[in-house]
Design a protein around this motif. Structure first.
Motif, PDB file in Angstrom:
ATOM      1  N   LYS A  37       0.994  -1.313   0.176  1.00 24.49           N
ATOM      2  CA  LYS A  37       0.016  -0.042   0.126  1.00 24.49           C
ATOM      3  C   LYS A  37       0.881   1.382   0.008  1.00 24.49           C
ATOM      4  N   ALA A  38       1.923   1.259   0.806  1.00 27.18           N
ATOM      5  CA  ALA A  38       2.805   2.524   0.749  1.00 27.18           C
ATOM      6  C   ALA A  38       3.391   2.750  -0.379  1.00 27.18           C
ATOM      7  N   ALA A  39       3.782   1.506  -1.254  1.00 22.50           N
ATOM      8  CA  ALA A  39       4.413   1.812  -2.618  1.00 22.50           C
ATOM      9  C   ALA A  39       3.333   2.347  -3.423  1.00 22.50           C
ATOM     10  N   GLN A  40       2.018   1.910  -3.346  1.00 27.88           N
ATOM     11  CA  GLN A  40       1.047   2.545  -4.146  1.00 27.88           C
ATOM     12  C   GLN A  40       0.898   3.929  -3.993  1.00 27.88           C
ATOM     13  N   VAL A  41       0.669   4.346  -2.407  1.00 29.02           N
ATOM     14  CA  VAL A  41       0.830   5.798  -1.983  1.00 29.02           C
ATOM     15  C   VAL A  41       1.965   6.809  -2.783  1.00 29.02           C
ATOM     16  N   ASP A  42       2.938   5.962  -2.834  1.00 36.74           N
ATOM     17  CA  ASP A  42       4.177   6.878  -3.324  1.00 36.74           C
ATOM     18  C   ASP A  42       4.011   6.996  -4.866  1.00 36.74           C
ATOM     19  N   GLY A  43       3.633   5.735  -5.569  1.00 36.20           N
ATOM     20  CA  GLY A  43       3.509   5.586  -7.028  1.00 36.20           C
ATOM     21  C   GLY A  43       4.998   5.668  -7.736  1.00 36.20           C
ATOM     22  N   SER A  44       6.138   5.422  -7.533  1.00 31.69           N
ATOM     23  CA  SER A  44       7.226   5.419  -8.215  1.00 31.69           C
ATOM     24  C   SER A  44       8.001   4.059  -8.205  1.00 31.69           C
ATOM     25  N   PHE A  45       7.317   3.190  -7.276  1.00 31.04           N
ATOM     26  CA  PHE A  45       8.169   1.837  -7.204  1.00 31.04           C
ATOM     27  C   PHE A  45       7.161   0.864  -6.764  1.00 31.04           C
ATOM     28  N   GLN A  46       7.494  -0.276  -6.833  1.00 29.20           N
ATOM     29  CA  GLN A  46       6.887  -1.446  -6.504  1.00 29.20           C
ATOM     30  C   GLN A  46       7.741  -2.415  -5.789  1.00 29.20           C
ATOM     31  N   PHE A  47       7.183  -3.579  -5.068  1.00 26.70           N
ATOM     32  CA  PHE A  47       7.874  -4.398  -4.238  1.00 26.70           C
ATOM     33  C   PHE A  47       7.515  -5.700  -5.262  1.00 26.70           C
ATOM     34  N   GLU A  48       8.633  -6.468  -5.382  1.00 27.74           N
ATOM     35  CA  GLU A  48       8.397  -8.030  -5.924  1.00 27.74           C
ATOM     36  C   GLU A  48       9.109  -8.925  -4.909  1.00 27.74           C
ATOM     37  N   HIS A 103      -6.067   1.512   6.305  1.00 26.83           N
ATOM     38  CA  HIS A 103      -6.935   2.363   5.981  1.00 26.83           C
ATOM     39  C   HIS A 103      -6.359   3.824   6.211  1.00 26.83           C
ATOM     40  N   HIS A 104      -5.586   4.003   7.413  1.00 23.66           N
ATOM     41  CA  HIS A 104      -4.966   5.202   7.506  1.00 23.66           C
ATOM     42  C   HIS A 104      -3.918   5.646   6.751  1.00 23.66           C
ATOM     43  N   LEU A 105      -3.172   4.675   5.977  1.00 20.02           N
ATOM     44  CA  LEU A 105      -2.075   4.890   5.066  1.00 20.02           C
ATOM     45  C   LEU A 105      -2.581   5.480   3.892  1.00 20.02           C
ATOM     46  N   GLN A 106      -2.590   6.920   3.653  1.00 26.44           N
ATOM     47  CA  GLN A 106      -3.407   7.635   2.179  1.00 26.44           C
ATOM     48  C   GLN A 106      -2.194   8.325   1.822  1.00 26.44           C
ATOM     49  N   PRO A 112      12.356   8.265   3.256  1.00 29.88           N
ATOM     50  CA  PRO A 112      12.021   8.466   4.587  1.00 29.88           C
ATOM     51  C   PRO A 112      10.643   9.222   5.010  1.00 29.88           C
ATOM     52  N   GLU A 113      10.217   9.971   3.872  1.00 29.90           N
ATOM     53  CA  GLU A 113       8.896  10.687   4.219  1.00 29.90           C
ATOM     54  C   GLU A 113       7.630   9.597   3.929  1.00 29.90           C
ATOM     55  N   LEU A 114       7.999   8.578   3.323  1.00 29.46           N
ATOM     56  CA  LEU A 114       6.814   7.632   3.159  1.00 29.46           C
ATOM     57  C   LEU A 114       6.877   6.713   4.453  1.00 29.46           C
ATOM     58  N   GLY A 115       8.092   6.431   4.869  1.00 33.25           N
ATOM     59  CA  GLY A 115       8.193   5.935   6.122  1.00 33.25           C
ATOM     60  C   GLY A 115       7.609   6.561   7.251  1.00 33.25           C
ATOM     61  N   LEU A 116       7.561   7.962   7.304  1.00 31.16           N
ATOM     62  CA  LEU A 116       6.810   8.620   8.417  1.00 31.16           C
ATOM     63  C   LEU A 116       5.285   8.346   8.092  1.00 31.16           C
ATOM     64  N   LYS A 117       4.856   8.305   7.091  1.00 32.77           N
ATOM     65  CA  LYS A 117       3.311   8.016   6.728  1.00 32.77           C
ATOM     66  C   LYS A 117       3.028   6.705   7.391  1.00 32.77           C
ATOM     67  N   VAL A 118       3.836   5.855   7.286  1.00 36.90           N
ATOM     68  CA  VAL A 118       3.713   4.329   7.811  1.00 36.90           C
ATOM     69  C   VAL A 118       3.466   4.481   9.413  1.00 36.90           C
TER      70      VAL A 118
END
Ligand SMILES: NC(=O)C1=CN([C@@H]2O[C@H](COP(=O)(O)OP(=O)(O)OC[C@H]3O[C@@H](n4cnc5c(N)ncnc54)[C@H](O)[C@@H]3O)[C@@H](O)[C@H]2O)C=CC1
Ligand SMILES: CC(=O)C(=O)O
Ligand SMILES: [K+]
Ligand SMILES: [Mn+2]
Length: 350
Positions: A28-39, A347-350, A309-315
């Motif tokens: 979900k975090a990767a989706q929120v960011d939009g620039s990368f994906q996990f495999e 839900h809270h991770l937007q 790190p900013e995405l990390g803070l969102k988590v």
């Protein structure tokens, strides 16, 4: 689109439950960011694998893992069926050693929405930098004789290189925090290793005169973490001392089930391994009631290390929002299930 290839080792017990929960949050975090994906590539290594094959991981397991960007691990251990020194040294500690993950970073802080069991937590916020490659955890020693004559010897190994590396890492970290490092010692009891540890701390400290520096004996330090945890910023500790202090760090946050950790190959030559502080918790495994927040926060540390790190803070914000809503597992005094908590974080991770 950037792809990160992550080797996943859920391991044993609740590792199998909390790891998929954290993977969902990371996706979900990767989706929120939009620039990368996990495999993700999941490996079934652990105690069941051992019971089937006699090995915790295949002989070429380390070579396989070297092909991935990072490793995401849950916990290892099934003490009723496999002795802990066999299971941990055959997988978890083997990976730490062979991938030269020489530093274990373990933060602890008072979280929004989660009352500490301490009466005066005073907004504590510290990080333990645990030496992760040597010290008291060394395969050096032996057992001879038997019965009343039996002797066991366990040596601790402290190299200048390993000691200095951990201390420099701690001082560098303190630069971007509150400019203070505490060294965990026990030079009143251990007559060789800890005087050496203290000398190296003083030497390395001379390169960081702007950073506050203090040595505390480990026994007093453990008490201070309960009585005045707000006094600590970065704590540098040997392998065993760091191990013990970080369960305590989890406990004063509210539960060891929320404490995160990162085993870092600081040279970035091999993958690092992200796994929470807690173990496989056989007492609650298989019931869907384990707290996934330690594994999820560990995922946040992987995001930090990958450069987000900013995405990390969102988590972390989503974790705190979940707690503030009162959605808590039994270890935190709540009645929520692992799935309830995971759904709330998502839900809270937007
Ligand atoms: N890094 C690792 O993989 C570690 C593995 N272990 C192994 O795990 C097994 C169990 O060890 P223990 O000493 O019992 O430590 P543990 O950390 O697994 O459990 C200690 C206590 O904390 C609770 N707990 C731990 N994580 C929790 C979570 N996420 N949610 C709710 N409650 C949680 C457990 O239910 C238990 O009561 C052993 O085989 C041990 O060697 C222990 C520590 C670290
Ligand atoms: C093995 C263990 O307890 C730890 O690394 O935290
Ligand atoms: K773990
Ligand atoms: Mn531990």
């Amino acid at each position: 689109m950037k792809i990160y290839r992550i080797a996943v080792i859920p391991g044993d017990g609740i590792g199998k439950e909390v790891v998929p929960a954290a993977m969902a949050v990371l996706d979900k975090a990767a989706q929120v960011d939009g620039s990368f994906q996990f495999e993700w590539a999941t490996f079934p290594w652990g105690c069941n694998y051992y019971l089937e094959t006699g090995k915790m991981m295949p002989d070429d397991g380390i070579e396989i893992l070297k092909g991935y960007d990072q490793i995401f691990l849950g916990a290892v251990g099934m003490p009723a069926l496999v002795p802990d020194h066999i299971s941990l040294w055959g997988l978890l500690i083997k990976i730490r050693r062979e991938m030269q993950q020489s530093i274990n970073v373990r933060p602890a802080k008072l979280l929004q929405g989660l009352p500490s069991p301490l009466r005066n937590p005073n907004g504590f916020d510290f990080v333990v930098v645990r030496e992760n490659s040597e010290g008291e955890y060394a395969e050096s020693g032996g057992r001879i004789h038997s019965g009343q004559e039996e002797v066991a010897i366990q040596n601790a190994i402290f190299t200048r290189k390993g000691t200095e590396r951990a201390m420099r890492y701690a001082f560098e970290m303190a630069k971007s925090r509150r400019q203070h490092v505490t060294s965990a010692t026990k030079s009143n009891g251990l007559t060789y290793s800890m005087p050496f540890w203290d000398e190296v701390f003083a030497e390395v400290g001379r390169d960081y005169v702007e950073i506050g520096q203090v040595s505390n004996h480990i026994d007093a330090l453990a008490a201070f973490l309960v009585m005045k945890p707000e006094n600590f910023d970065v704590i540098v500790a040997s392998n065993l001392f760091g191990d013990i202090l970080t369960d305590l760090g989890g406990a004063i946050m509210g539960s060891i089930g929320i404490a995160p950790a990162a085993n870092l190959n600081i040279e970035r030559k091999y993958p690092s391994m992200f796994e929470p502080v807690h173990g496989s918790a056989p007492d609650i495994a298989g019931k869907g009631i384990a707290n996934p927040l330690g594994q999820i926060w560990t995922g946040k540390m992987m995001l930090d290390f990958l450069g987000y790190p900013e995405l990390g803070l969102k988590v972390l914000d989503a974790i705190e929002a979940t707690l503030a809503q009162g959605i808590k597992t039994g270890d935190l005094g709540g009645t929520a299930t692992l799935q309830d908590v995971t759904d709330a974080v998502l839900h809270h991770l937007q």
